[in-house]
Motif scaffolding. Structure first.
Motif, mmCIF file in Angstrom:
data_model
loop_
_atom_site.group_PDB
_atom_site.id
_atom_site.type_symbol
_atom_site.label_atom_id
_atom_site.label_comp_id
_atom_site.label_asym_id
_atom_site.label_seq_id
_atom_site.Cartn_x
_atom_site.Cartn_y
_atom_site.Cartn_z
ATOM 1 N N VAL A 607 0.631 -4.927 1.857
ATOM 2 C CA VAL A 607 1.818 -4.809 2.819
ATOM 3 C C VAL A 607 2.718 -4.033 2.181
ATOM 4 C CG1 VAL A 607 1.728 -6.811 4.180
ATOM 5 C CG2 VAL A 607 2.943 -6.875 1.812
ATOM 6 N N LEU A 608 2.708 -3.432 0.945
ATOM 7 C CA LEU A 608 3.627 -2.611 0.111
ATOM 8 C C LEU A 608 2.945 -1.198 0.341
ATOM 9 C CD1 LEU A 608 3.965 -4.397 -3.468
ATOM 10 C CD2 LEU A 608 5.572 -4.434 -1.429
ATOM 11 N N PRO A 609 4.156 -0.128 0.346
ATOM 12 C CA PRO A 609 3.851 1.121 0.630
ATOM 13 C C PRO A 609 3.124 1.735 -0.435
ATOM 14 C CG PRO A 609 6.194 1.018 0.158
ATOM 15 C CD PRO A 609 5.690 -0.467 0.463
ATOM 16 N N GLU A 610 2.666 3.003 -0.724
ATOM 17 C CA GLU A 610 1.896 3.570 -1.660
ATOM 18 C C GLU A 610 3.193 3.840 -2.949
ATOM 19 O OE1 GLU A 610 0.141 6.978 -0.588
ATOM 20 O OE2 GLU A 610 -1.634 5.966 0.817
ATOM 21 N N ASP A 611 2.752 4.150 -4.062
ATOM 22 C CA ASP A 611 3.557 4.630 -5.148
ATOM 23 C C ASP A 611 4.371 5.645 -4.706
ATOM 24 O OD1 ASP A 611 2.341 2.604 -6.361
ATOM 25 O OD2 ASP A 611 0.941 3.841 -7.705
ATOM 26 N N THR A 612 5.807 5.582 -5.232
ATOM 27 C CA THR A 612 6.457 6.641 -4.754
ATOM 28 C C THR A 612 7.551 7.163 -5.813
ATOM 29 O OG1 THR A 612 7.832 7.494 -3.067
ATOM 30 C CG2 THR A 612 8.178 5.317 -3.574
ATOM 31 N N ILE A 613 8.398 8.049 -5.844
ATOM 32 C CA ILE A 613 9.583 8.582 -6.495
ATOM 33 C C ILE A 613 10.916 8.465 -5.727
ATOM 34 C CG2 ILE A 613 10.502 10.363 -7.850
ATOM 35 C CD1 ILE A 613 7.703 11.378 -8.466
ATOM 36 N N ILE A 614 11.683 7.638 -6.353
ATOM 37 C CA ILE A 614 13.000 7.384 -5.853
ATOM 38 C C ILE A 614 14.038 8.270 -6.407
ATOM 39 C CG2 ILE A 614 12.279 5.315 -4.746
ATOM 40 C CD1 ILE A 614 13.785 3.901 -6.774
ATOM 41 N N VAL A 653 2.644 -11.349 -4.566
ATOM 42 C CA VAL A 653 1.487 -12.041 -4.420
ATOM 43 C C VAL A 653 1.715 -12.689 -2.908
ATOM 44 C CG1 VAL A 653 0.509 -14.172 -5.388
ATOM 45 C CG2 VAL A 653 1.392 -12.703 -6.776
ATOM 46 N N LEU A 654 0.448 -12.588 -2.163
ATOM 47 C CA LEU A 654 0.420 -13.056 -0.911
ATOM 48 C C LEU A 654 -0.749 -13.936 -0.897
ATOM 49 C CD1 LEU A 654 0.397 -9.573 0.841
ATOM 50 C CD2 LEU A 654 2.364 -11.033 0.743
ATOM 51 N N ASP A 655 -0.475 -15.076 -0.206
ATOM 52 C CA ASP A 655 -1.392 -16.234 0.173
ATOM 53 C C ASP A 655 -1.757 -16.667 1.616
ATOM 54 O OD1 ASP A 655 -2.047 -19.370 0.271
ATOM 55 O OD2 ASP A 655 -2.889 -18.606 -1.675
ATOM 56 N N SER A 656 -2.989 -16.777 1.867
ATOM 57 C CA SER A 656 -2.982 -17.261 3.279
ATOM 58 C C SER A 656 -4.337 -18.362 3.418
ATOM 59 C CB SER A 656 -3.474 -16.073 4.175
ATOM 60 O OG SER A 656 -3.807 -16.799 5.470
ATOM 61 N N SER A 657 -3.776 -19.721 3.424
ATOM 62 C CA SER A 657 -4.743 -20.535 3.531
ATOM 63 C C SER A 657 -5.490 -20.784 2.277
ATOM 64 C CB SER A 657 -5.452 -20.660 4.658
ATOM 65 O OG SER A 657 -4.710 -20.607 5.916
ATOM 66 N N GLY A 658 -4.943 -20.508 1.148
ATOM 67 C CA GLY A 658 -5.544 -20.610 -0.082
ATOM 68 C C GLY A 658 -6.149 -19.276 -0.661
ATOM 69 N N CYS A 659 -6.352 -18.460 0.377
ATOM 70 C CA CYS A 659 -6.911 -17.165 -0.138
ATOM 71 C C CYS A 659 -5.870 -16.272 -0.460
ATOM 72 C CB CYS A 659 -7.683 -16.398 1.020
ATOM 73 S SG CYS A 659 -9.138 -17.183 1.525
ATOM 74 N N SER A 660 -5.746 -15.553 -1.696
ATOM 75 C CA SER A 660 -4.472 -14.764 -2.238
ATOM 76 C C SER A 660 -4.973 -13.363 -2.462
ATOM 77 C CB SER A 660 -4.036 -15.488 -3.239
ATOM 78 O OG SER A 660 -4.834 -15.651 -4.556
ATOM 79 N N VAL A 661 -4.041 -12.436 -2.785
ATOM 80 C CA VAL A 661 -4.075 -11.073 -3.210
ATOM 81 C C VAL A 661 -2.876 -10.593 -3.855
ATOM 82 C CG1 VAL A 661 -3.399 -10.085 -0.948
ATOM 83 C CG2 VAL A 661 -5.015 -8.705 -2.397
ATOM 84 N N LYS A 662 -2.890 -9.806 -4.441
ATOM 85 C CA LYS A 662 -1.602 -9.140 -5.363
ATOM 86 C C LYS A 662 -1.612 -7.605 -4.919
ATOM 87 C CE LYS A 662 -2.099 -11.668 -9.577
ATOM 88 N NZ LYS A 662 -2.311 -11.552 -11.224
ATOM 89 N N ASP A 663 -0.469 -7.365 -4.296
ATOM 90 C CA ASP A 663 -0.095 -6.033 -3.873
ATOM 91 C C ASP A 663 0.894 -5.467 -4.829
ATOM 92 O OD1 ASP A 663 -0.049 -3.790 -2.177
ATOM 93 O OD2 ASP A 663 1.011 -4.826 -0.563
ATOM 94 N N THR A 664 0.460 -4.197 -5.258
ATOM 95 C CA THR A 664 1.182 -3.544 -6.450
ATOM 96 C C THR A 664 1.691 -2.109 -5.832
ATOM 97 O OG1 THR A 664 -0.235 -4.495 -7.990
ATOM 98 C CG2 THR A 664 1.205 -2.810 -8.647
ATOM 99 N N ILE A 665 2.976 -1.844 -6.327
ATOM 100 C CA ILE A 665 3.694 -0.552 -5.985
ATOM 101 C C ILE A 665 4.493 0.179 -7.198
ATOM 102 C CG2 ILE A 665 5.986 -1.476 -5.122
ATOM 103 C CD1 ILE A 665 6.056 0.835 -3.523
ATOM 104 N N ASN A 666 3.992 1.117 -7.674
ATOM 105 C CA ASN A 666 4.679 1.914 -8.665
ATOM 106 C C ASN A 666 5.848 2.787 -8.534
ATOM 107 O OD1 ASN A 666 3.001 1.038 -11.125
ATOM 108 N ND2 ASN A 666 1.315 2.110 -10.039
ATOM 109 N N LEU A 667 7.062 2.462 -8.616
ATOM 110 C CA LEU A 667 8.284 3.355 -8.456
ATOM 111 C C LEU A 667 8.813 4.027 -9.483
ATOM 112 C CD1 LEU A 667 10.130 0.651 -6.232
ATOM 113 C CD2 LEU A 667 8.572 2.715 -5.551
#
Length: 764
Positions: A607-614, A653-667
């Motif tokens: 659910v996070l956007p792609e890496d970006t510069i701010i 960290v996202l969890d749905s009924s025990g199934c989880s995934v890590k979403d990462t963004i570099n800023l």
């Protein structure tokens, strides 16, 4: 014959069932021709016997005849005259000591070991005639035969009773006769050396015995007619003695009482039944033919009238004899041109198949007598045993003789021909039958008959061998099948059986003396399936909770199948959803199908956007459905929408009924303030002042594109970096002075794409 009231006639018969069989004296068709009465005759080489009209005999009662082994007639006699095969008087063959009114006027026997010598034993009129013998040599008169010795007296005061049987050595022959009145029985022995004139004498209790003397088929018992006076009234008796074929003596006298006078007596060829011709109690002249089960007549003294079965009553039967075919032929004095027949005398009651006036002798007659043959002389006297009473389990054996072939009839219908003495008839359905066998041996044949009830074996089907789950029970229910009993291999006799443990189970069921056995193998396993957390894209481990198996066939229902030699499968499902797995478990040749439902859960999507510069700060707001996902920033920040003020890696960290995934963004935070300057003119005259055209900027561009057009809109040059300068040349030549158009497209990190358009002048 001296005439006595029928009320003083007594019979005797055998009980023991012990085979005495000849060897070299085998009779075959020697008794196939009958000549009797008023020129009557029968040939038993056909079935039914052929009526003969070529005989010369005319006699009231007894007669005898003899043939060679093929049934060719040799000679016959009424006890007075002998006729040869041409029906002429045999050489010196007249004036024998027999009598036309003698019940057993003659008996013909071949001398043991001889090919041509025959003895004719004759009995004269009762009380006055003699018992004599005459010798015939067939080698005389060109093979037609002649008498060499005649009327040799053995006894005076004939009792009209004579019969014969084989010695226990199966070669010699005993001739049995008696006087009247007297209490002695005489046994003369005929050997290869001739007739021994010193008889074996046995003393009887009954003095006034006369008439037919019979011997049973097993040659160990005797039967005779006689009288006994009791309390001033005539009681009708049957006497029976055991006969010893080794010594020639008799013993174990039995007395059987009957209300009516006994006219004749004969046994069936299997010695199971005794047939009596009896007068009625009122002595009206009417008679009956009665069958008795010999096994019921074992007591020393017994009243028999209530034990018999009347095959026919109200007749005028007087004489009976057994033919070579094993049937009993009966003379009726009121119908002398006909013979009645008991077609199956080995069978009980109505199954014996009595037929009145079955053989037509006309134009000749039987008068009052039939030929005298001792049935024991028919050495080919096969007996059979029928074992089993169940469908496809019937076994028939000829127990006392070899055979060439046997034709089997079921209820008078031909069934099969067999060539072995023991066989199993097939294709006979269950039911009640009359079995008849026509047994052949060296040209001779005999009929055997018996009744048979074939039962349908109980139907038994334990079903296929089974591989079951531990929580299951195998039930086998035999109630309501009408069984007599049942027995399991472990001794259990329950009709309702529960099987819930490994084993091979046998059961035998019983009904109507028939048995059926079946078995079933049952194995039990743990059918539970254990699975790990099943998430989309993960490696799933499926495990059958049973180690003692051979293999498992797995159908994952997504187009893939697998075979494992253990109980575990590792598999990655391609997408989320519900699956009904189909497993086939194999063990010791058995198989069991198991179904298992699983859910492959959906993995959370990034659910996070792609890496970006701010530039300075950044509002990071993931698009999270809080009703479906459980989420947490790895650095502990709680709000899902947060302001980022420093460069770094941010993990959700996202969890749905025990199934989880890590979403990462570099800023990355950078200086976003920079200048962009596009000159409006330049003069490429090499004076060192504004000799070229370029864009001036200290910005870092993600995208930079400068395109130059001439005044007519023709695209000339494209530059991708602000550091590149235009010298005013195009295609190796200096361009004309005038104005030119440019477009500039730029994009800085974290910003939108910008577009700029303008005119530059090329000066001279």
């Amino acid at each position: 014959m001296m005439k006595f009231p029928f009320s003083i006639l007594i019979q005797l018969f055998s009980l023991l069932i012990i085979l005495v069989q000849g060897t070299s004296s085998f009779a075959q068709f020697e008794y196939s021709h009958w000549y009797f009465g008023d020129e009557a005759g029968l040939d038993f080489r056909t079935d039914p016997p052929t009526v003969l009209n070529n005989g010369k005999i005319v006699t009231d009662e007894g007669s005898a005849s003899i043939c060679d082994s093929l049934g060719n007639l040799l000679f016959y006699t009424d006890g007075i005259t002998i006729w040869n095969a041409d029906h002429d008087t045999l050489l010196n063959g007249s004036q024998l000591d027999g009598h036309t009114s003698s019940f057993q006027s003659a008996l013909i026997l071949k001398q043991p070991g001889s090919d041509s010598l025959y003895y004719i034993f004759t009995t004269g009129l009762i009380g006055s005639g003699t018992v004599s013998y005459t010798i015939v040599d067939l080698s005389l008169d060109n093979g037609r035969g002649g008498v060499t010795s005649k009327n040799n007296v053995l006894l005076n005061n004939s009792g009209e009773t004579i019969t014969a049987c084989y010695h226990s050595n199966k070669e010699d022959i005993w001739i049995l006769t008696r006087q009247y009145p007297a209490t002695d029985l005489y046994a003369y022995r005929l050997t290869s050396s001739g007739l021994a004139l010193s008889p074996v004498v046995s003393t009887l209790s009954a003095q006034y015995l006369f008439g037919a003397l019979r011997i049973s088929n097993d040659a160990t018992n005797l039967m005779s007619r006689g009288s006994k006076l009791v309390n001033g009234n005539f009681k009708q008796l049957v006497f029976c003695w055991d006969f010893d074929p080794s010594s020639g003596t008799i013993s174990n006298e039995k007395t059987w009482y009957s209300d009516g006078s006994i006219l004749d007596v004969l046994s069936s060829s299997n010695d199971r039944f005794l047939y009596l011709i009896e007068t009625d109690l009122g002595n009206t002249g009417k008679r009956k033919l009665t069958q008795y089960e010999i096994e019921q007549l074992q007591n020393p003294v017994i009243y028999i009238d209530t034990l018999g079965f009347d095959l026919v009553t109200n007749t005028t039967h007087s004489r009976m004899e057994m033919g070579l075919d094993g049937r009993i032929y009966i003379l009726d004095v009121n119908s002398p041109s006909f013979l009645s027949v008991v077609g199956a005398p080995n069978l009980p009651e109505m199954e014996a198949d009595y037929k009145s006036n079955h053989i037509d002798l006309s134009p000749n007659e039987a008068i009052r007598g039939l030929p005298h043959f001792n049935i024991n002389n028919f050495v080919f006297n096969p007996k059979w045993r029928i074992e089993g009473r169940c469908l496809d389990d019937i076994r028939v054996s000829i127990i006392n003789h070899a055979l060439d072939s046997l034709q089997l009839f079921v209820d008078s219908t031909y069934h099969s021909t067999y060539f072995d003495s023991t066989f199993t008839p097939d294709n006979i359905p269950s039911g009640n039958y009359k079995l008849t066998a026509k047994v052949y041996f060296k040209g001779a044949y005999r009929f055997l008959s018996d009744s048979l009830i074939i039962h349908q074996p109980p139907i038994l089907d334990l079903g296929p061998d089974s591989l079951l789950c531990n929580n299951e029970t195998l039930y086998r229910d035999f109630t309501g099948l009408g069984l007599d009993s049942l027995l399991w291999s472990d001794g259990n006799r329950d009709s309702l059986r529960e099987i819930n443990s490994d084993g091979l189970y046998h059961v035998t069921v019983f009904k109507n003396s028939c048995t059926t056995t079946d078995s079933v193998k049952s194995l039990f396993i743990n059918c539970s399936i254990k699975d790990s957390l099943l998430c989309e894209g993960d490696q799933t481990i499926l495990r059958l909770e049973e180690e003692r198996i051979d293999s498992v066939f797995w159908d994952t229902k997504d187009g893939n199948v697998f075979i494992t030699w253990g109980s575990e499968l590792q598999y990655q499902f391609s997408s989320h959803g519900f699956y009904e797995l189909d497993l086939t478990v194999y063990k010791e040749g058995l198989q069991r199908n198991i179904k298992h439902n699983i859910e492959i859960r959906k993995q959370p999507r990034p659910v996070l956007p792609e890496d970006t510069i701010i530039c300075e700060k950044f509002q990071l707001s993931p698009q999270v459905d809080s009703s479906f996902y459980i989420f947490q920033w790895l650095d502990g920040s709680e709000p899902w929408s947060r302001v980022i003020t420093s460069s770094g890696q941010y993990i959700l960290v996202l969890d749905s009924s025990g199934c989880s995934v890590k979403d990462t963004i570099n800023l990355s935070i950078e200086n976003c303030i920079c200048e962009l300057f596009v000159p409006s003119a330049f003069s490429p005259n090499y004076d060192g002042i504004n000799d070229s055209f370029s864009v001036y900027s200290d910005c870092d561009f993600e995208r930079y594109e400068l395109i130059l057009f001439n005044r007519w809109g023709e695209k000339m040059l494209t530059y991708y970096s602000p550091s590149v300068k235009w010298s005013g040349e195009y295609k190796g030549a200096m361009c004309q002075s005038g104005y030119y158009v440019y477009t500039l497209t730029t994009k800085k990190k974290g910003e939108e794409i910008k577009f700029k358009k303008g005119i530059i002048y090329l000066l001279e």
